[in-house]
Scaffold this active site. Structure first.
Site, PDB file in Angstrom:
ATOM      1  CG  ASP A 177      -1.658   1.182   1.474  1.00 58.84           C
ATOM      2  OD1 ASP A 177      -2.280   1.624   0.507  1.00 58.84           O
ATOM      3  OD2 ASP A 177      -1.661   1.715   2.598  1.00 58.84           O
ATOM      4  CD  GLN A 206       7.794  -2.286   4.005  1.00 61.26           C
ATOM      5  OE1 GLN A 206       8.570  -3.146   4.422  1.00 61.26           O
ATOM      6  NE2 GLN A 206       6.842  -1.770   4.747  1.00 61.26           N
ATOM      7  CB  SER A 227      -2.240  -9.374  -0.241  1.00 59.11           C
ATOM      8  OG  SER A 227      -2.824  -8.178   0.166  1.00 59.11           O
ATOM      9  CG  ASN A 228       0.645  -8.325   6.366  1.00 59.75           C
ATOM     10  OD1 ASN A 228      -0.421  -8.556   6.928  1.00 59.75           O
ATOM     11  ND2 ASN A 228       1.730  -7.954   7.025  1.00 59.75           N
ATOM     12  CB  SER A 231       0.298  -4.433   7.820  1.00 60.85           C
ATOM     13  OG  SER A 231      -0.050  -3.943   6.555  1.00 60.85           O
ATOM     14  N   GLY A 252      -4.456 -11.831   7.425  1.00 60.07           N
ATOM     15  CA  GLY A 252      -5.237 -10.924   8.270  1.00 60.07           C
ATOM     16  C   GLY A 252      -4.429 -10.430   9.459  1.00 60.07           C
ATOM     17  CG  HIS A 280     -11.938 -24.476  -8.655  1.00 55.57           C
ATOM     18  ND1 HIS A 280     -11.301 -25.692  -8.643  1.00 55.57           N
ATOM     19  CD2 HIS A 280     -12.935 -24.570  -7.735  1.00 55.57           C
ATOM     20  CE1 HIS A 280     -11.898 -26.498  -7.790  1.00 55.57           C
ATOM     21  NE2 HIS A 280     -12.882 -25.846  -7.222  1.00 55.57           N
ATOM     22  CG  ASP A 284      -7.259 -30.478  -6.812  1.00 58.37           C
ATOM     23  OD1 ASP A 284      -6.608 -30.196  -5.787  1.00 58.37           O
ATOM     24  OD2 ASP A 284      -6.907 -31.362  -7.623  1.00 58.37           O
TER      25      ASP A 284
HETATM   26  N1  COA Z   1      -0.295  -9.097  12.094  1.00 56.31           N
HETATM   27  C1  COA Z   1       0.481  -8.676  13.081  1.00 56.31           C
HETATM   28  N2  COA Z   1       1.479  -7.814  12.990  1.00 56.31           N
HETATM   29  C2  COA Z   1       1.702  -7.327  11.792  1.00 56.31           C
HETATM   30  C3  COA Z   1       0.951  -7.702  10.684  1.00 56.31           C
HETATM   31  C4  COA Z   1      -0.089  -8.642  10.861  1.00 56.31           C
HETATM   32  N3  COA Z   1      -0.837  -9.067   9.882  1.00 56.31           N
HETATM   33  N4  COA Z   1       1.421  -7.061   9.626  1.00 56.31           N
HETATM   34  C5  COA Z   1       2.418  -6.273  10.056  1.00 56.31           C
HETATM   35  N5  COA Z   1       2.580  -6.449  11.360  1.00 56.31           N
HETATM   36  C6  COA Z   1       3.540  -5.788  12.228  1.00 56.31           C
HETATM   37  C7  COA Z   1       4.944  -5.976  11.707  1.00 56.31           C
HETATM   38  O1  COA Z   1       5.501  -7.176  12.173  1.00 56.31           O
HETATM   39  C8  COA Z   1       5.610  -4.754  12.283  1.00 56.31           C
HETATM   40  O2  COA Z   1       5.795  -4.935  13.693  1.00 56.31           O
HETATM   41  P1  COA Z   1       7.032  -4.264  14.474  1.00 56.31           P
HETATM   42  O3  COA Z   1       6.842  -2.793  14.360  1.00 56.31           O
HETATM   43  O4  COA Z   1       6.905  -4.824  15.843  1.00 56.31           O
HETATM   44  O5  COA Z   1       8.267  -4.740  13.758  1.00 56.31           O
HETATM   45  C9  COA Z   1       4.548  -3.688  12.118  1.00 56.31           C
HETATM   46  O6  COA Z   1       3.311  -4.385  12.119  1.00 56.31           O
HETATM   47  C10 COA Z   1       4.706  -2.865  10.852  1.00 56.31           C
HETATM   48  O7  COA Z   1       4.896  -3.738   9.742  1.00 56.31           O
HETATM   49  P2  COA Z   1       4.987  -3.215   8.234  1.00 56.31           P
HETATM   50  O8  COA Z   1       5.857  -2.022   8.187  1.00 56.31           O
HETATM   51  O9  COA Z   1       3.634  -3.059   7.658  1.00 56.31           O
HETATM   52  O10 COA Z   1       5.814  -4.377   7.517  1.00 56.31           O
HETATM   53  P3  COA Z   1       5.336  -5.795   6.993  1.00 56.31           P
HETATM   54  O11 COA Z   1       6.573  -6.428   6.464  1.00 56.31           O
HETATM   55  O12 COA Z   1       4.576  -6.554   7.997  1.00 56.31           O
HETATM   56  O13 COA Z   1       4.352  -5.450   5.783  1.00 56.31           O
HETATM   57  C11 COA Z   1       3.721  -4.497   3.682  1.00 56.31           C
HETATM   58  C12 COA Z   1       4.848  -4.779   4.674  1.00 56.31           C
HETATM   59  C13 COA Z   1       4.306  -3.821   2.481  1.00 56.31           C
HETATM   60  C14 COA Z   1       3.053  -5.796   3.278  1.00 56.31           C
HETATM   61  C15 COA Z   1       2.653  -3.579   4.367  1.00 56.31           C
HETATM   62  O14 COA Z   1       3.251  -2.401   4.816  1.00 56.31           O
HETATM   63  C16 COA Z   1       1.511  -3.215   3.448  1.00 56.31           C
HETATM   64  O15 COA Z   1       1.598  -2.353   2.572  1.00 56.31           O
HETATM   65  N6  COA Z   1       0.318  -3.873   3.679  1.00 56.31           N
HETATM   66  C17 COA Z   1      -0.883  -3.578   2.920  1.00 56.31           C
HETATM   67  C18 COA Z   1      -1.023  -4.518   1.747  1.00 56.31           C
HETATM   68  C19 COA Z   1      -2.301  -4.244   0.984  1.00 56.31           C
HETATM   69  O16 COA Z   1      -2.694  -3.096   0.780  1.00 56.31           O
HETATM   70  N7  COA Z   1      -2.971  -5.315   0.561  1.00 56.31           N
HETATM   71  C20 COA Z   1      -4.211  -5.204  -0.109  1.00 56.31           C
HETATM   72  C21 COA Z   1      -4.039  -5.437  -1.560  1.00 56.31           C
HETATM   73  S1  COA Z   1      -5.612  -5.391  -2.403  1.00 56.31           S
END
Ligand code: COA
Length: 310
Positions: A177, A206, A227-228, A231, A252, A280, A284
């Site tokens: 994002d 990043q 996709s995280n 966060s 999630g 699909h 499967d």
């Molecule tokens: N659960 C728990 N903790 C989480 C987490 C999750 N799902 N995701 C991130 N964190 C934590 C990280 O471990 C980090 O913790 P810290 O500060 O203790 O080290 C903190 O939150 C910040 O993490 P972030 O900078 O977001 O790094 P990341 O490697 O976890 O994620 C990206 C990087 C690029 C994936 C993220 O910043 C991003 O852009 N996510 C959105 C993706 C998106 O838009 N998807 C939808 C597509 S349609």
């Protein structure tokens, strides 16, 4: 003044007929046909005491409170039309192509308790080496180890749906994002990289992503995507496959929740949900489920990853 409104044309609803912000906004709304937000949001609210940049995720919070936005929203009262550009334009193209793929979804939960502990131990070590270690490198490595067993998930189907190509490289895309919109750079050859190397590469991507400096080589050639979205927030998602890939996972938000241990005792567990989507036509449900089980097992017992690391 901003909207060239003649105050003599506005009916004031305040004390002694004073014109309030609401009166201006509803006057504008009548002119433009815009739908006004519910009245509590129309009150002139003082800015929040601290304009801190919100931290996207606070660990250890089981029921996290939505982070207040740094700036109050401004209601302009005008419709705005602008051309789609850059990444937004690309998203229209990719997602329209994705519509042709019959998606199926598969979700599960992962107990991250051991990995939370392990990352706590390794984080200062990585930082001492100049690398920020989040959970993403573990997610990517576990996925790559799983893809070695289930190569159909790291494949692509040709246009006529006559041939399937199993990709040798695990170029795992990571949805990011950014201020420019959604971008999906990929970490090349995850299958031959250590968790530390993956973390360093993610840091690089990043940093470039946040300043809109990612090059074409970082943005192309992906074979599988994670996709995280956690966060930012949310538990489950319905991710859309990035063609020509055939699978994607949405992670999630990790939450501290009660779960039963093997002795039936309630324990505090760090729970994370994963939502997979797969094509699909060639994947499967059983394959997706077996892959997901393996991915989950690596994350739940991170030491088991050691056995398979090259
Ligand atoms: N659960 C728990 N903790 C989480 C987490 C999750 N799902 N995701 C991130 N964190 C934590 C990280 O471990 C980090 O913790 P810290 O500060 O203790 O080290 C903190 O939150 C910040 O993490 P972030 O900078 O977001 O790094 P990341 O490697 O976890 O994620 C990206 C990087 C690029 C994936 C993220 O910043 C991003 O852009 N996510 C959105 C993706 C998106 O838009 N998807 C939808 C597509 S349609």
């Amino acid at each position: 003044m901003e909207n060239n409104i003649k105050l003599s044309e506005v009916v004031g609803s305040g004390r002694d007929g004073r014109i309030l912000k609401e009166d201006i906004l509803s006057f504008l709304a009548k002119q433009t046909g815009a739908i006004l937000p519910p009245s509590p949001q129309l009150e002139i609210t003082p800015p929040p005491p601290k304009a801190e940049t919100p931290k996207p995720f606070q660990r250890e919070q089981s029921a996290s409170v939505p982070v207040p936005l740094a700036k109050p929203a401004v209601f302009t009262g005008k419709d705005v039309t602008e051309p789609l550009k850059g990444f937004h334009k690309a998203m229209v193209k990719t997602m329209s192509a994705a519509l042709k793929i019959p998606h199926f979804g598969y979700c599960d939960e992962v107990d991250m308790t051991r990995l939370v502990q392990l990352r706590l131990e390794l984080k200062p070590e990585a930082e001492a080496r100049g690398v920020r270690l989040s959970f993403m490198p573990f997610f990517l490595k576990a996925a790559s180890l799983g893809l070695l067993h289930y190569p159909a998930l790291n494949a692509s189907l040709d246009e006529d749906c006559k041939n399937i190509t199993y990709k040798a490289a695990h170029n795992i895309g990571v949805a990011m994002d950014t201020q420019q919109g959604l971008i999906v750079p990929n970490v090349k050859n995850v299958q031959v990289r250590s968790i530390f190397e993956i973390a360093a590469e993610l840091n690089r991507l990043q940093a470039l992503g946040s300043t809109a400096q990612l090059g074409a080589s970082d943005l192309t050639g992906g074979t599988f995507t994670l996709s995280n979205i956690g966060s930012i927030g949310g538990t489950y998602a319905k991710p859309v496959i990035l063609p020509p890939e055939v699978a994607i996972g949405a992670i999630g938000k990790m939450q501290v929740l009660p779960r039963f241990d093997p002795d039936g005792q309630v324990v505090k567990a760090h729970i994370l949900n994963i939502s997979w989507s797969a094509d699909h036509r060639i994947i499967d449900g059983a394959t997706m489920s077996r892959f997901s089980n393996l991915w989950k097992s690596y994350l739940e017992s991170p030491s088991s990853m050691l056995l398979d690391l090259k």
